[in-house]
Motif scaffolding. Sequence first.
Motif, PDB file in Angstrom:
ATOM      1  N   TRP A   1       4.104  -6.688 -10.433  1.00  0.00           N
ATOM      2  CA  TRP A   1       5.244  -6.661  -9.823  1.00  0.00           C
ATOM      3  C   TRP A   1       5.094  -6.735  -8.157  1.00  0.00           C
ATOM      4  O   TRP A   1       6.167  -7.385  -7.749  1.00  0.00           O
ATOM      5  N   MET A   2       4.389  -6.262  -7.689  1.00  0.00           N
ATOM      6  CA  MET A   2       4.139  -6.421  -6.062  1.00  0.00           C
ATOM      7  C   MET A   2       4.081  -7.870  -5.750  1.00  0.00           C
ATOM      8  O   MET A   2       4.381  -8.427  -4.756  1.00  0.00           O
ATOM      9  N   GLY A   3       3.205  -8.756  -6.637  1.00  0.00           N
ATOM     10  CA  GLY A   3       2.970  -9.995  -6.354  1.00  0.00           C
ATOM     11  C   GLY A   3       4.272 -10.825  -6.589  1.00  0.00           C
ATOM     12  O   GLY A   3       4.424 -11.857  -5.718  1.00  0.00           O
ATOM     13  N   LYS A   4       5.049 -10.481  -7.364  1.00  0.00           N
ATOM     14  CA  LYS A   4       6.561 -11.389  -7.649  1.00  0.00           C
ATOM     15  C   LYS A   4       7.535 -10.998  -6.531  1.00  0.00           C
ATOM     16  O   LYS A   4       8.040 -11.829  -5.974  1.00  0.00           O
ATOM     17  N   PHE A   5       7.264  -9.633  -5.934  1.00  0.00           N
ATOM     18  CA  PHE A   5       8.044  -9.306  -4.841  1.00  0.00           C
ATOM     19  C   PHE A   5       7.683 -10.012  -3.763  1.00  0.00           C
ATOM     20  O   PHE A   5       8.465 -10.414  -2.730  1.00  0.00           O
ATOM     21  N   MET A   6       6.320 -10.306  -3.288  1.00  0.00           N
ATOM     22  CA  MET A   6       5.946 -10.958  -2.364  1.00  0.00           C
ATOM     23  C   MET A   6       6.589 -12.460  -2.130  1.00  0.00           C
ATOM     24  O   MET A   6       7.142 -12.848  -1.220  1.00  0.00           O
ATOM     25  N   GLU A   7       6.511 -13.122  -3.605  1.00  0.00           N
ATOM     26  CA  GLU A   7       6.858 -14.493  -3.600  1.00  0.00           C
ATOM     27  C   GLU A   7       8.699 -14.293  -3.255  1.00  0.00           C
ATOM     28  O   GLU A   7       8.888 -15.414  -2.531  1.00  0.00           O
ATOM     29  N   GLU A   8       9.351 -13.344  -3.903  1.00  0.00           N
ATOM     30  CA  GLU A   8      10.737 -13.239  -3.629  1.00  0.00           C
ATOM     31  C   GLU A   8      10.983 -13.025  -2.133  1.00  0.00           C
ATOM     32  O   GLU A   8      12.014 -13.574  -1.660  1.00  0.00           O
ATOM     33  N   TRP A   9      10.108 -12.176  -1.571  1.00  0.00           N
ATOM     34  CA  TRP A   9      10.476 -11.953  -0.162  1.00  0.00           C
ATOM     35  C   TRP A   9      10.356 -13.297   0.675  1.00  0.00           C
ATOM     36  O   TRP A   9      11.270 -13.408   1.576  1.00  0.00           O
ATOM     37  N   ASN A  10       9.452 -13.906   0.244  1.00  0.00           N
ATOM     38  CA  ASN A  10       9.161 -15.004   1.430  1.00  0.00           C
ATOM     39  C   ASN A  10      10.017 -16.075   0.965  1.00  0.00           C
ATOM     40  O   ASN A  10      10.472 -17.172   1.859  1.00  0.00           O
ATOM     41  N   LYS A  11      10.814 -16.014  -0.182  1.00  0.00           N
ATOM     42  CA  LYS A  11      11.940 -17.169  -0.566  1.00  0.00           C
ATOM     43  C   LYS A  11      13.296 -16.680  -0.018  1.00  0.00           C
ATOM     44  O   LYS A  11      14.132 -17.630   0.149  1.00  0.00           O
TER      45      LYS A  11
END
Length: 131
Positions: free
Chosen positions: A9-19
């Motif tokens: 979940w945190m990995g996906k959050f990181m991707e979305e953060w940067n987008k």
Amino acid sequence: MSEMFSEEWMGKFMEEWNKEPDLSDALAKIGFNSVIAYGFDGDDAPKGYISIENGKATAAGAFDGQDINWDLRATPENWGKWMKKPPGMMGLGVAYTSRKLKFNVGDYSAMVKDPRMATPFIKSFTVMGRA
């Protein structure tokens, strides 16, 4: 959907953060660097963390004793509610004063008084909802 604040979940959050330019680009403009931990109220330690360098998320995962600048806690129900419908400034203030959102580490007052930080913080709830 993976478990909230898990490694995946945190990995996906990181991707979305940067987008999200209203989050990562806005924080880059002020040179924001922090390690932010997230977890559940009453737990001994946070569940997940995200490392931010110059506004961009550079690492994220399960919390494993990292040094942190912020430790945000709430019940799973409140996190879920805010991810579906992010709080505005007023809602954030109510969540904080009613202790529904706790800052175990970090200075809520300093953050909320600086719109360059407060606005992206509110945007982070929208981004959480995409993770």
